[in-house]
Design a protein around this motif. Structure first.
Motif, PDB file in Angstrom:
ATOM      1  N   LEU A 326       0.819  -1.222   0.118  1.00 54.05           N
ATOM      2  CA  LEU A 326       0.007   0.014   0.014  1.00 54.05           C
ATOM      3  C   LEU A 326       0.897   1.235  -0.218  1.00 54.05           C
ATOM      4  O   LEU A 326       1.812   1.470   0.859  1.00 54.05           O
ATOM      5  CB  LEU A 326      -0.917   0.044   1.314  1.00 54.05           C
ATOM      6  CG  LEU A 326      -2.070   0.739   1.289  1.00 54.05           C
ATOM      7  CD1 LEU A 326      -3.014   0.690  -0.029  1.00 54.05           C
ATOM      8  CD2 LEU A 326      -2.769   0.689   2.692  1.00 54.05           C
ATOM      9  N   PRO A 327       0.684   2.075  -0.998  1.00 56.06           N
ATOM     10  CA  PRO A 327       1.631   3.288  -1.185  1.00 56.06           C
ATOM     11  C   PRO A 327       1.076   4.272   0.281  1.00 56.06           C
ATOM     12  O   PRO A 327      -0.113   4.030   0.719  1.00 56.06           O
ATOM     13  CB  PRO A 327       1.059   4.008  -2.173  1.00 56.06           C
ATOM     14  CG  PRO A 327       0.215   3.015  -3.224  1.00 56.06           C
ATOM     15  CD  PRO A 327      -0.205   2.251  -2.238  1.00 56.06           C
ATOM     16  N   PRO A 328       1.987   4.971   0.501  1.00 48.88           N
ATOM     17  CA  PRO A 328       1.744   6.048   1.695  1.00 48.88           C
ATOM     18  C   PRO A 328       0.909   7.211   1.306  1.00 48.88           C
ATOM     19  O   PRO A 328       0.656   7.646   0.292  1.00 48.88           O
ATOM     20  CB  PRO A 328       3.096   6.314   2.185  1.00 48.88           C
ATOM     21  CG  PRO A 328       4.005   6.512   1.028  1.00 48.88           C
ATOM     22  CD  PRO A 328       3.436   5.378   0.102  1.00 48.88           C
ATOM     23  N   LEU A 329       0.343   8.100   2.320  1.00 45.34           N
ATOM     24  CA  LEU A 329       0.102   9.128   2.001  1.00 45.34           C
ATOM     25  C   LEU A 329       1.029  10.201   1.676  1.00 45.34           C
ATOM     26  O   LEU A 329       2.193  10.179   1.937  1.00 45.34           O
ATOM     27  CB  LEU A 329      -0.614   9.840   3.355  1.00 45.34           C
ATOM     28  CG  LEU A 329      -1.665   9.276   4.235  1.00 45.34           C
ATOM     29  CD1 LEU A 329      -2.280  10.232   5.154  1.00 45.34           C
ATOM     30  CD2 LEU A 329      -2.944   9.317   3.252  1.00 45.34           C
ATOM     31  N   GLU A 330       0.685  11.081   0.521  1.00 49.41           N
ATOM     32  CA  GLU A 330       1.704  12.073   0.326  1.00 49.41           C
ATOM     33  C   GLU A 330       1.213  13.008  -0.226  1.00 49.41           C
ATOM     34  O   GLU A 330      -0.073  13.342  -0.827  1.00 49.41           O
ATOM     35  CB  GLU A 330       2.430  11.361  -0.912  1.00 49.41           C
ATOM     36  CG  GLU A 330       1.898  11.161  -2.131  1.00 49.41           C
ATOM     37  CD  GLU A 330       2.626  10.443  -3.210  1.00 49.41           C
ATOM     38  OE1 GLU A 330       3.856  10.771  -3.284  1.00 49.41           O
ATOM     39  OE2 GLU A 330       2.057   9.630  -3.973  1.00 49.41           O
ATOM     40  N   LEU A 331       1.929  14.254   0.055  1.00 47.05           N
ATOM     41  CA  LEU A 331       1.623  15.630  -0.394  1.00 47.05           C
ATOM     42  C   LEU A 331       1.565  15.764  -2.002  1.00 47.05           C
ATOM     43  O   LEU A 331       2.607  15.273  -2.473  1.00 47.05           O
ATOM     44  CB  LEU A 331       2.362  16.522   0.189  1.00 47.05           C
ATOM     45  CG  LEU A 331       1.870  18.100  -0.178  1.00 47.05           C
ATOM     46  CD1 LEU A 331       0.693  18.338   0.844  1.00 47.05           C
ATOM     47  CD2 LEU A 331       2.973  18.912   0.457  1.00 47.05           C
ATOM     48  N   VAL A 332       0.432  16.104  -2.658  1.00 47.31           N
ATOM     49  CA  VAL A 332       0.662  16.462  -4.007  1.00 47.31           C
ATOM     50  C   VAL A 332       0.644  17.985  -4.149  1.00 47.31           C
ATOM     51  O   VAL A 332      -0.575  18.628  -3.921  1.00 47.31           O
ATOM     52  CB  VAL A 332      -0.660  15.810  -4.806  1.00 47.31           C
ATOM     53  CG1 VAL A 332      -0.589  16.058  -6.163  1.00 47.31           C
ATOM     54  CG2 VAL A 332      -0.487  14.254  -4.507  1.00 47.31           C
ATOM     55  N   VAL A 333       1.469  18.599  -4.485  1.00 49.90           N
ATOM     56  CA  VAL A 333       1.841  20.107  -4.799  1.00 49.90           C
ATOM     57  C   VAL A 333       1.102  20.554  -6.128  1.00 49.90           C
ATOM     58  O   VAL A 333       2.043  20.099  -7.043  1.00 49.90           O
ATOM     59  CB  VAL A 333       2.956  20.677  -4.478  1.00 49.90           C
ATOM     60  CG1 VAL A 333       2.982  22.023  -4.670  1.00 49.90           C
ATOM     61  CG2 VAL A 333       3.334  20.318  -2.946  1.00 49.90           C
ATOM     62  N   ARG A 334       0.091  21.079  -6.054  1.00 47.33           N
ATOM     63  CA  ARG A 334      -0.092  21.539  -7.449  1.00 47.33           C
ATOM     64  C   ARG A 334      -0.282  23.204  -7.382  1.00 47.33           C
ATOM     65  O   ARG A 334       0.592  23.727  -6.899  1.00 47.33           O
ATOM     66  CB  ARG A 334      -1.392  20.882  -7.802  1.00 47.33           C
ATOM     67  CG  ARG A 334      -1.402  19.581  -8.242  1.00 47.33           C
ATOM     68  CD  ARG A 334      -2.478  18.700  -9.098  1.00 47.33           C
ATOM     69  NE  ARG A 334      -3.665  18.267  -8.285  1.00 47.33           N
ATOM     70  CZ  ARG A 334      -3.962  17.067  -8.050  1.00 47.33           C
ATOM     71  NH1 ARG A 334      -3.092  15.944  -8.567  1.00 47.33           N
ATOM     72  NH2 ARG A 334      -4.682  16.708  -7.190  1.00 47.33           N
ATOM     73  N   GLU A 335      -1.350  23.816  -7.770  1.00 46.23           N
ATOM     74  CA  GLU A 335      -1.351  25.031  -8.003  1.00 46.23           C
ATOM     75  C   GLU A 335      -2.103  26.055  -6.966  1.00 46.23           C
ATOM     76  O   GLU A 335      -2.475  27.156  -7.450  1.00 46.23           O
ATOM     77  CB  GLU A 335      -1.706  25.381  -9.393  1.00 46.23           C
ATOM     78  CG  GLU A 335      -0.933  24.629 -10.535  1.00 46.23           C
ATOM     79  CD  GLU A 335      -1.312  24.719 -11.674  1.00 46.23           C
ATOM     80  OE1 GLU A 335      -1.827  25.736 -12.454  1.00 46.23           O
ATOM     81  OE2 GLU A 335      -1.062  23.745 -12.757  1.00 46.23           O
ATOM     82  N   THR A 336      -2.521  25.667  -6.112  1.00 41.16           N
ATOM     83  CA  THR A 336      -3.418  26.473  -5.128  1.00 41.16           C
ATOM     84  C   THR A 336      -2.870  26.938  -3.852  1.00 41.16           C
ATOM     85  O   THR A 336      -3.319  27.646  -3.189  1.00 41.16           O
ATOM     86  CB  THR A 336      -4.677  25.455  -4.652  1.00 41.16           C
ATOM     87  OG1 THR A 336      -4.358  24.238  -3.985  1.00 41.16           O
ATOM     88  CG2 THR A 336      -5.769  25.153  -5.693  1.00 41.16           C
ATOM     89  N   THR A 337      -1.600  26.623  -4.032  1.00 36.87           N
ATOM     90  CA  THR A 337      -0.643  27.137  -2.835  1.00 36.87           C
ATOM     91  C   THR A 337       0.510  27.839  -3.435  1.00 36.87           C
ATOM     92  O   THR A 337       1.116  27.408  -4.392  1.00 36.87           O
ATOM     93  CB  THR A 337       0.054  25.886  -2.049  1.00 36.87           C
ATOM     94  OG1 THR A 337       0.383  25.030  -2.868  1.00 36.87           O
ATOM     95  CG2 THR A 337      -1.367  25.456  -1.051  1.00 36.87           C
ATOM     96  N   ARG A 338       0.938  28.992  -2.641  1.00 34.72           N
ATOM     97  CA  ARG A 338       2.028  29.533  -3.074  1.00 34.72           C
ATOM     98  C   ARG A 338       2.836  30.421  -1.721  1.00 34.72           C
ATOM     99  O   ARG A 338       2.127  30.391  -0.812  1.00 34.72           O
ATOM    100  CB  ARG A 338       1.754  30.639  -4.034  1.00 34.72           C
ATOM    101  CG  ARG A 338       0.794  31.583  -3.785  1.00 34.72           C
ATOM    102  CD  ARG A 338       0.756  32.933  -4.691  1.00 34.72           C
ATOM    103  NE  ARG A 338       1.853  33.938  -4.271  1.00 34.72           N
ATOM    104  CZ  ARG A 338       1.552  35.001  -4.815  1.00 34.72           C
ATOM    105  NH1 ARG A 338       0.895  35.268  -5.946  1.00 34.72           N
ATOM    106  NH2 ARG A 338       2.520  36.186  -4.515  1.00 34.72           N
ATOM    107  N   ARG A 339       4.061  30.507  -2.169  1.00 32.33           N
ATOM    108  CA  ARG A 339       4.802  31.300  -0.988  1.00 32.33           C
ATOM    109  C   ARG A 339       4.583  32.605  -0.883  1.00 32.33           C
ATOM    110  O   ARG A 339       4.008  33.336  -1.862  1.00 32.33           O
ATOM    111  CB  ARG A 339       6.354  31.295  -1.459  1.00 32.33           C
ATOM    112  CG  ARG A 339       7.259  31.798  -0.582  1.00 32.33           C
ATOM    113  CD  ARG A 339       8.969  31.565  -1.114  1.00 32.33           C
ATOM    114  NE  ARG A 339       8.959  30.034  -1.093  1.00 32.33           N
ATOM    115  CZ  ARG A 339       9.307  29.227  -0.020  1.00 32.33           C
ATOM    116  NH1 ARG A 339       9.093  30.038   1.114  1.00 32.33           N
ATOM    117  NH2 ARG A 339       9.372  28.294  -0.242  1.00 32.33           N
TER     118      ARG A 339
END
Lengths: 340, 340
Positions: A326-339
DNA sequence: TTGAAAGCGCTAACAT
DNA sequence: ATGTTAGCGCTTTCAA
C-alpha cells in the motif's frame, strides 16, 4: 384451446433437463460444469451441446446452498455517490477481478443503526466476506459481525479475530498539509474541519495542530470552522470565516470536497487562489486535478486501498493472490498554494 | 503451524435448530418468520425467544431456492466511479428503499462483450429484475435477456416485451444548450463531442446542429473536436482547438466532465470564462454547481431517472408503488455563459 | 392450529 | 467413468 403447446420454454432449465437431453446422469452434467472429474469425451460433447441448445444457466443459488459459499463479497459504503468511496470500490472491483466473486453493495448513509441493519442483510444473504468502508459501527459490533465471515475494514484500525484493517495516519496527513503551508511562509492558517464524530477528520485536525505547535504556534480557535466533508459544508464554512473578519493567508480544508466548496465561495467573493490565499485539500479525488487551479492536496491512494482490501479478503478466504503493498499518504503540490 | 488460521466457524443455525429449541415443528417456525398463518401466542413467544437465543438468521439463499425469487435487483453500470452513473444508482437505491430488494452492482466498462458477460452473471444469480444503464448492448441482446427477467434500461429507447426504457431526447438537450448560446449573441460556437459510438453523444451533436441551422448557420467542422465524455478528453480537445487557431466565442461540451477538463485548459492558457469565452456542459453533475465559476449546463434529472427506473421495475415485479413523473431536461443557467 | 413430508436445483459421497 | 441418492435450509402443500 389445448394445442398452442409452444408456451415459452420453461423458465428454468435444470441440470436434470440437460442430463435427459444429453442422455446422461445429473452428476455427469455437474461434473462437466465444474470440471472436477474426468468425463469421457463423447459425453462431454453431448452435454455441452445440450447446455447450448437448452440455454442452460446453472442456478448459483442452488449451488451456494449446497456448497455453503456464495462467491459474493458484501461492501458497506456510506454514500454510493461519494467520489471518495467510489474510488475505493473501484479498487475493490479491480482487486476481485477474475476471482469469481461478485460485489453486492449497500450503503449506510453514515448512520450506525442503518449500517448495522445493512450488514445484517448482507449476512442473511450469506456473503462470503465483507468490506466495510469506515462508518460509525463500534469496534465490538464489527468484531461481532466478523464471527459470520471475514471482514476488511478501511479507514480505521481494529484488532479482532477474522478482521483486517487498512488505514493511514491521518494525523500525519494533516501534518503534511499544514507543514507545507508553513514552509511556504504561511502563519495564519485556517482549518475547515470535518464531522466531529469522524475519526479521520479529528486526526487531520490533530496533525494541523502538531505542525503549528512545531513552529511555536498555537492553533487559533477563530481560524477553525466546522465543515461536513461535503461541498456545501465548505461553502458555509468559508462564508462564515470570511464574514468573521478573521485574518488568514491559507486554508487547510479537511477534504477535497470541502475545499471545492470553499474555493467556490472564495472565487465568488473575489478572493483569488492562490494569489490572495492558499488552499490545501485532502484525499486527491480524481477531479481535484482538474479544478481551476488544480488543487494541492494530500493524496490518499484510494484505489489501492480498494485493491489491497480485496486481496486481504481473498487471502482470508483462502484464495491468496499476489501480495500488494500500500503506498503511503503523500502531499501532491499543485497550483492552489504559493509562497508568501 | 496451525495457530494463526482464523477459520470463520460459520455458526449455521437453521430453522430446525430453532424448532427443536422451542419445541415446535419447522413449519411453525417458518410460519412465524413469514407471518403467513396465525400461530398460537405461546408458541410464537417460544419461537421468538429461541430465535433470539440462537441468533438465528434465516438463509435467504435457501428461501430463494424455494420461492424462486431472490429479492435482488441487478444493476449494470458502466463505470462505478462516474458521477453520472452513481447519481442514477443513488436514485435506484432510493426508489427501492423499503421494498426489500437489494442491489447487486456490476460494471461493464463500456464494452459490449463485458456487459453481456456481466449480465449473464447476474442472471445466473437469478436477480429478479435488471437495470441496465445505457451501454453498448444491442437491442436484440437486451430483448433476449429480458426473457429471463424484467429489464429497465436507461438512456435509450427499446421496444420489447418485458423491457421498459427511460430516456430523454438528447437532441433536444443539445438544441437547448446551443440555442442558449445563440440567444446570448454567440455565432462561433465550438463543440466538444462525446464518443462517436454513444447514441446520446451523437444526439447532442445533432441538437447543436439544428440550433445552428435554425439561424442559418452551418456547423463548422473546424469547430468540432472529439472528446470522450471524461475530463481528460476535454483537456485534449480543448488544447487541440486552441492550437488550431480556430476562432470561437463559446463552447458546448458534450457533458460536464468534458467541460471540466476544457475549463481547466482554458484557465491554464489564460482564457477567461465567461469573459473571453462562454462554456456550456451537459448533465448537471452534483459538483458542477461548485465549479469556478459555476457551470451552465443542461440538467438531466439523473437521480429521478434512478427512482423512476426503480418504480418501473417494482411495477413489473408486481409491487407497484406510487407513480412518479419524470422531470424533463432543462437548461440551468449559471455563470459560465454571458452575452456578447 | 400444527406437523410430516415433499421438493426448489445443485453437488458430492457412495456405489457400480 | 458414470449413475444413484442423500441432502444444503427453507417454504408449503396436505393431513391430522
Amino acid at each position: 384451446m389445448v394445442s398452442g403447446k409452444e408456451m415459452a420454454e420453461r423458465q428454468t432449465v435444470t441440470v436434470l433437463d440437460v442430463a435427459r437431453e444429453a442422455g446422461v446422469s445429473v452428476s455427469t452434467v455437474s461434473r462437466i460444469i465444474n470440471g472436477t472429474v474426468k468425463v469421457s469425451e463423447d459425453k462431454r460433447l453431448a452435454v455441452e451441446e445440450a447446455i447450448r441448445r437448452l440455454e442452460f444457466k446453472p442456478n448459483l443459488f442452488a449451488r451456494s446452498l449446497k456448497k455453503g459459499t456464495t462467491m459474493t463479497i458484501g461492501v458497506l459504503t456510506q454514500d454510493i455517490e461519494s467520489p471518495f468511496f467510489t474510488r475505493v470500490m473501484s479498487g475493490i472491483e479491480d482487486g476481485l477481478l477474475g476471482s469469481g466473486y461478485a460485489l453486492i453493495i449497500v450503503s449506510g448513509h453514515w448512520d450506525a443503526a442503518e449500517e448495522a441493519e445493512r450488514i445484517r442483510l448482507l449476512i442473511a444473504r450469506r456473503v462470503d466476506g465483507l468490506a466495510i468502508l469506515t462508518g460509525h459501527l463500534s469496534d465490538t459490533q464489527i468484531a461481532e459481525f466478523a464471527r459470520s465471515q471475514p471482514i476488511v475494514v478501511t479507514g480505521r484500525r481494529i484488532d479482532a479475530p477474522n478482521v483486517r484493517s487498512v488505514f493511514f495516519s491521518h494525523e500525519e496527513g494533516g501534518y503534511l498539509a499544514t507543514r507545507h503551508l508553513i514552509t511556504l511562509g504561511h502563519r495564519k492558517i485556517a482549518f475547515i474541519a470535518g464531522p466531529p464524530d469522524h475519526a479521520d477528520a479529528v486526526s487531520r485536525f490533530e496533525g494541523y495542530r502538531r505542525a503549528l505547535a512545531e513552529v511555536g504556534l498555537a492553533s487559533d480557535p477563530s481560524l477553525v470552522v466546522q465543515g461536513d466533508f461535503y461541498e456545501n459544508g465548505g461553502v458555509f464554512a468559508m462564508n462564515r470565516l470570511l464574514d468573521s473578519g478573521a485574518q488568514f493567508s491559507a486554508i487547510f480544508a479537511a477534504n477535497d470536497q470541502t475545499a471545492l466548496g470553499a474555493r467556490m465561495v472564495l472565487s465568488r467573493r473575489g478572493v483569488r487562489v492562490p494569489d490572495d490565499v492558499s488552499l490545501v485539500g485532502f484525499d486527491d479525488l480524481p477531479t481535484s486535478a482538474y479544478l481551476t487551479p488544480p488543487l494541492t492536496t494530500v493524496r490518499q491512494p484510494l484505489f489501492e486501498v480498494g485493491q489491497f482490501s480485496a486481496s486481504l479478503l481473498l487471502e482470508m478466504l483462502g484464495n491468496p493472490r499476489k501480495t500488494l503493498t500500500l503506498p503511503p499518504l503523500e502531499l501532491v503540490v499543485r497550483e492552489t498554494t504559493r509562497r508568501i
